[in-house]
Design a protein around this motif. Structure first.
Motif, PDB file in Angstrom:
ATOM      1  N   SER A 212      38.280  49.214  32.250  1.00  0.00           N
ATOM      2  CA  SER A 212      38.814  50.763  31.938  1.00  0.00           C
ATOM      3  C   SER A 212      39.565  50.772  30.083  1.00  0.00           C
ATOM      4  O   SER A 212      39.419  51.671  29.563  1.00  0.00           O
ATOM      5  N   MET A 213      39.946  50.371  30.162  1.00  0.00           N
ATOM      6  CA  MET A 213      41.236  49.588  28.960  1.00  0.00           C
ATOM      7  C   MET A 213      40.312  49.597  27.798  1.00  0.00           C
ATOM      8  O   MET A 213      40.318  49.752  26.277  1.00  0.00           O
ATOM      9  N   LEU A 214      39.246  48.908  27.986  1.00  0.00           N
ATOM     10  CA  LEU A 214      38.471  48.581  26.699  1.00  0.00           C
ATOM     11  C   LEU A 214      37.731  49.639  26.557  1.00  0.00           C
ATOM     12  O   LEU A 214      37.518  49.743  25.418  1.00  0.00           O
ATOM     13  N   CYS A 215      37.441  50.508  27.826  1.00  0.00           N
ATOM     14  CA  CYS A 215      35.966  51.556  27.070  1.00  0.00           C
ATOM     15  C   CYS A 215      37.605  52.975  26.740  1.00  0.00           C
ATOM     16  O   CYS A 215      36.908  53.213  25.763  1.00  0.00           O
ATOM     17  N   LEU A 216      38.867  53.463  27.316  1.00  0.00           N
ATOM     18  CA  LEU A 216      39.732  53.933  26.819  1.00  0.00           C
ATOM     19  C   LEU A 216      39.869  53.696  25.817  1.00  0.00           C
ATOM     20  O   LEU A 216      40.365  54.469  24.156  1.00  0.00           O
ATOM     21  N   GLY A 217      40.447  52.068  25.392  1.00  0.00           N
ATOM     22  CA  GLY A 217      40.801  52.119  23.818  1.00  0.00           C
ATOM     23  C   GLY A 217      39.833  52.098  22.582  1.00  0.00           C
ATOM     24  O   GLY A 217      40.159  52.879  21.451  1.00  0.00           O
ATOM     25  N   PHE A 218      38.846  52.225  23.102  1.00  0.00           N
ATOM     26  CA  PHE A 218      37.406  52.050  22.113  1.00  0.00           C
ATOM     27  C   PHE A 218      36.987  53.851  21.935  1.00  0.00           C
ATOM     28  O   PHE A 218      37.641  54.138  20.679  1.00  0.00           O
ATOM     29  N   GLY A 219      37.150  54.305  23.579  1.00  0.00           N
ATOM     30  CA  GLY A 219      37.240  56.101  23.046  1.00  0.00           C
ATOM     31  C   GLY A 219      37.792  56.858  22.169  1.00  0.00           C
ATOM     32  O   GLY A 219      38.185  58.042  21.539  1.00  0.00           O
ATOM     33  N   VAL A 220      39.249  56.980  22.656  1.00  0.00           N
ATOM     34  CA  VAL A 220      40.323  57.065  21.566  1.00  0.00           C
ATOM     35  C   VAL A 220      40.146  56.735  20.139  1.00  0.00           C
ATOM     36  O   VAL A 220      40.797  57.821  19.370  1.00  0.00           O
ATOM     37  N   ALA A 221      40.350  55.142  20.216  1.00  0.00           N
ATOM     38  CA  ALA A 221      39.874  54.962  18.693  1.00  0.00           C
ATOM     39  C   ALA A 221      38.950  56.209  17.610  1.00  0.00           C
ATOM     40  O   ALA A 221      39.151  55.857  16.848  1.00  0.00           O
ATOM     41  N   TRP A 222      37.462  55.713  18.457  1.00  0.00           N
ATOM     42  CA  TRP A 222      36.203  56.285  17.711  1.00  0.00           C
ATOM     43  C   TRP A 222      37.050  58.195  17.771  1.00  0.00           C
ATOM     44  O   TRP A 222      36.237  58.886  16.376  1.00  0.00           O
ATOM     45  N   LEU A 223      37.602  58.486  18.889  1.00  0.00           N
ATOM     46  CA  LEU A 223      37.954  59.696  18.703  1.00  0.00           C
ATOM     47  C   LEU A 223      38.833  59.960  18.018  1.00  0.00           C
ATOM     48  O   LEU A 223      39.554  61.694  16.981  1.00  0.00           O
ATOM     49  N   ALA A 224      40.285  59.298  17.347  1.00  0.00           N
ATOM     50  CA  ALA A 224      40.706  59.023  15.912  1.00  0.00           C
ATOM     51  C   ALA A 224      40.121  58.746  14.719  1.00  0.00           C
ATOM     52  O   ALA A 224      39.865  58.503  13.357  1.00  0.00           O
ATOM     53  N   ARG A 225      38.696  58.917  15.006  1.00  0.00           N
ATOM     54  CA  ARG A 225      37.593  58.863  13.728  1.00  0.00           C
ATOM     55  C   ARG A 225      37.643  57.592  13.054  1.00  0.00           C
ATOM     56  O   ARG A 225      38.136  57.559  11.621  1.00  0.00           O
ATOM     57  N   LEU A 226      38.437  56.466  13.417  1.00  0.00           N
ATOM     58  CA  LEU A 226      38.258  54.712  13.479  1.00  0.00           C
ATOM     59  C   LEU A 226      36.842  54.968  13.376  1.00  0.00           C
ATOM     60  O   LEU A 226      35.903  55.029  13.641  1.00  0.00           O
ATOM     61  N   SER A 227      36.125  53.504  12.452  1.00  0.00           N
ATOM     62  CA  SER A 227      35.158  52.603  12.011  1.00  0.00           C
ATOM     63  C   SER A 227      34.478  52.638  13.214  1.00  0.00           C
ATOM     64  O   SER A 227      35.369  52.005  13.895  1.00  0.00           O
ATOM     65  N   ARG A 228      33.254  51.906  13.731  1.00  0.00           N
ATOM     66  CA  ARG A 228      33.167  51.581  14.575  1.00  0.00           C
ATOM     67  C   ARG A 228      33.525  50.472  15.074  1.00  0.00           C
ATOM     68  O   ARG A 228      33.686  49.621  16.015  1.00  0.00           O
ATOM     69  N   ARG A 229      34.048  49.508  13.601  1.00  0.00           N
ATOM     70  CA  ARG A 229      34.370  47.862  13.769  1.00  0.00           C
ATOM     71  C   ARG A 229      35.730  48.512  14.173  1.00  0.00           C
ATOM     72  O   ARG A 229      36.473  47.531  15.214  1.00  0.00           O
ATOM     73  N   GLN A 230      36.856  49.298  13.683  1.00  0.00           N
ATOM     74  CA  GLN A 230      37.536  49.102  14.547  1.00  0.00           C
ATOM     75  C   GLN A 230      37.918  50.215  15.175  1.00  0.00           C
ATOM     76  O   GLN A 230      38.600  49.360  16.376  1.00  0.00           O
ATOM     77  N   SER A 231      37.490  50.290  15.868  1.00  0.00           N
ATOM     78  CA  SER A 231      36.870  51.248  17.576  1.00  0.00           C
ATOM     79  C   SER A 231      37.032  50.109  18.248  1.00  0.00           C
ATOM     80  O   SER A 231      37.198  49.448  19.534  1.00  0.00           O
ATOM     81  N   VAL A 232      36.138  49.322  18.017  1.00  0.00           N
ATOM     82  CA  VAL A 232      35.792  48.208  18.976  1.00  0.00           C
ATOM     83  C   VAL A 232      37.107  47.181  19.342  1.00  0.00           C
ATOM     84  O   VAL A 232      36.885  46.156  20.482  1.00  0.00           O
ATOM     85  N   THR A 233      37.950  47.301  17.964  1.00  0.00           N
ATOM     86  CA  THR A 233      38.458  46.005  17.970  1.00  0.00           C
ATOM     87  C   THR A 233      39.486  46.368  18.573  1.00  0.00           C
ATOM     88  O   THR A 233      40.282  45.859  19.577  1.00  0.00           O
ATOM     89  N   LEU A 234      40.133  47.816  19.002  1.00  0.00           N
ATOM     90  CA  LEU A 234      41.499  48.071  19.279  1.00  0.00           C
ATOM     91  C   LEU A 234      41.031  48.174  21.001  1.00  0.00           C
ATOM     92  O   LEU A 234      41.479  48.670  22.039  1.00  0.00           O
TER      93      LEU A 234
END
Length: 291
Positions: A212-234
Motif C-alpha cells: 500500500s505504501m509503495l503504491c501510495l508514495g508513488f501515487g502522491v509523488a505522481w500527483l505532485a507532478r514529480l518525474s517518474r524517476r522521482q515518483s518511483v524513488t519516493l
C-alpha cells in the motif's frame, strides 16, 4: 529481556555498523541536493512521516490489531527509511541522488519524531504512557546515538580517507545486509513461539502495509507532478523501513521483545514487495534517462 546481552549490546552495535556503512556513502553534498529539489523532498517527508503512520494506524484500527503488536507496527512506521532503499532505487532506475538525500535527512529527523510516536503508541494501545519510563528526551538521545553518531562517523571517514572509504563501501554494504539478516534471525529465535502463533495474522498485515505504501508514495509523488524517476524513488522511500532500528527500539530501549515481532516480519517481507515494485517500475524507465 532488558538485561539480555543480545538486546542491550549486540543489536545496537550491529545497527551502528549498518548506519556507519550508510554514512560511508554520504557526503555533505547529498544534504545540499535537497536545496535543488525541495518539492521532491517535501512530498517524500509528507508520505513518510505523515501518511505512513496514519495509514498504519488506520489499518490497525480497521483490522482490530491491538496491544504489543499494534505498538510494534507503529514503532516500525515511525522509523526512518532503510538504507537498502537506495539499492532498490538503483534497481528500479529511480533517482538515486534523491534516495541518498532523503535517507540522510529522514535519519536525522527521526531522532525527534520517533520518540513522540512511540510514547503516544504506548499510551494509546497499552495504556502505559504514565507507567512506562519512556522519557522523550532520553529516547532522542538513544536514537541519536545509534543513528546520528555512526552516520556522522561514516561521513567523516569518507572525507578523511576517501580512497579507502570508496573501496570499503560496497563491502560494508554487503556486511550490513548480512548483519541485518542476523538481527532478524536473533529476533525470530528469541520469540519463535510468539512468532509462530501470530505469523498468520501479522504477515498479511505487513505485506499489505508495504504494498500500500509503495503504491501510495508513488501515487502522491505522481500527483505532485514529480518525474517518474522521482515518483518511483519516493514510493520506495515511503515503504522500505529501517527495521533494524525498530528491533533495537523494541528490545534494547523498551526492553520488550514482543514489540520486535512486527518489525522482524516486516523487515523480511518488505523486500518481496520492494523487489516486485522495483522490477515492475524498471520496465517503464529508460536506462539512459537523466537523473
Amino acid at each position: 529481556m532488558q538485561g539480555d546481552i543480545a538486546s542491550s549490546v549486540l543489536l545496537p552495535l550491529i545497527l551502528g555498523f549498518i548506519m556507519f556503512s550508510l554514512g560511508l556513502g554520504l557526503a555533505p553534498a547529498d544534504f545540499g541536493r535537497i536545496l535543488t529539489q525541495p518539492r521532491a523532498l517535501l512530498v517524500g517527508m509528507v508520505c513518510h512521516f505523515v501518511l505512513l503512520p496514519l495509514v498504519c494506524y488506520a489499518m490497525l484500527q480497521l483490522l482490530g490489531i491491538t496491544g504489543v503488536f499494534a505498538v510494534g507496527f507503529m514503532i516500525l512506521a515511525a522509523c526512518p527509511t532503510g538504507s537498502t532503499s537506495n539499492l532498490l532505487t538503483y534497481l528500479a532506475r529511480g533517482d538515486v541522488a534523491l534516495a541518498l538525500s532523503f535517507t540522510a535527512v529522514a535519519s536525522v529527523l527521526t531522532i525527534f519524531t520517533l520518540p513522540v510516536v512511540v510514547t503516544w503508541s504506548l499510551g494509546h494501545f497499552l495504556g502505559e504512557a504514565s507507567t512506562v519510563n519512556v522519557p522523550v528526551g532520553l529516547m532522542m538521545g538513544q536514537v541519536a546515538l545509534v543513528l546520528g553518531l555512526p552516520v556522522a562517523l561514516g561521513m567523516v571517514v569518507r572525507r578523511r580517507c576517501t580512497a579507502w572509504a570508496l573501496r570499503f563501501e560496497p563491502r560494508a554494504t554487503r556486511i550490513a545486509t548480512l548483519l541485518f539478516v542476523l538481527i532478524v534471525v536473533l529476533a525470530v529465535v528469541k520469540n519463535w513461539a510468539l512468532l509462530r502463533a501470530n505469523f498468520s495474522s501479522l504477515a498479511p498485515f505487513a505485506l499489505v502495509l508495504n504494498l500500500s505504501m509503495l503504491c501510495l508514495g508513488f501515487g502522491v509523488a505522481w500527483l505532485a507532478r514529480l518525474s517518474r524517476r522521482q515518483s518511483v524513488t519516493l514510493g520506495i522511500e515511503t515503504a522500505v523501513q529501517n527495521a533494524a532500528l525498530a528491533l533495537v527500539i523494541a528490545s534494547s530501549v523498551l526492553g520488550n521483545d514482543a514489540l520486535a515481532i512486527p518489525g522482524a516480519i516486516y523487515g523480511v517481507l518488505m523486500y518481496a514487495g520492494g523487489l516486485l515494485f522495483a522490477f515492475t517500475m524498471r520496465r517503464f524507465i529508460p536506462e539512459a534517462a537523466p537523473c
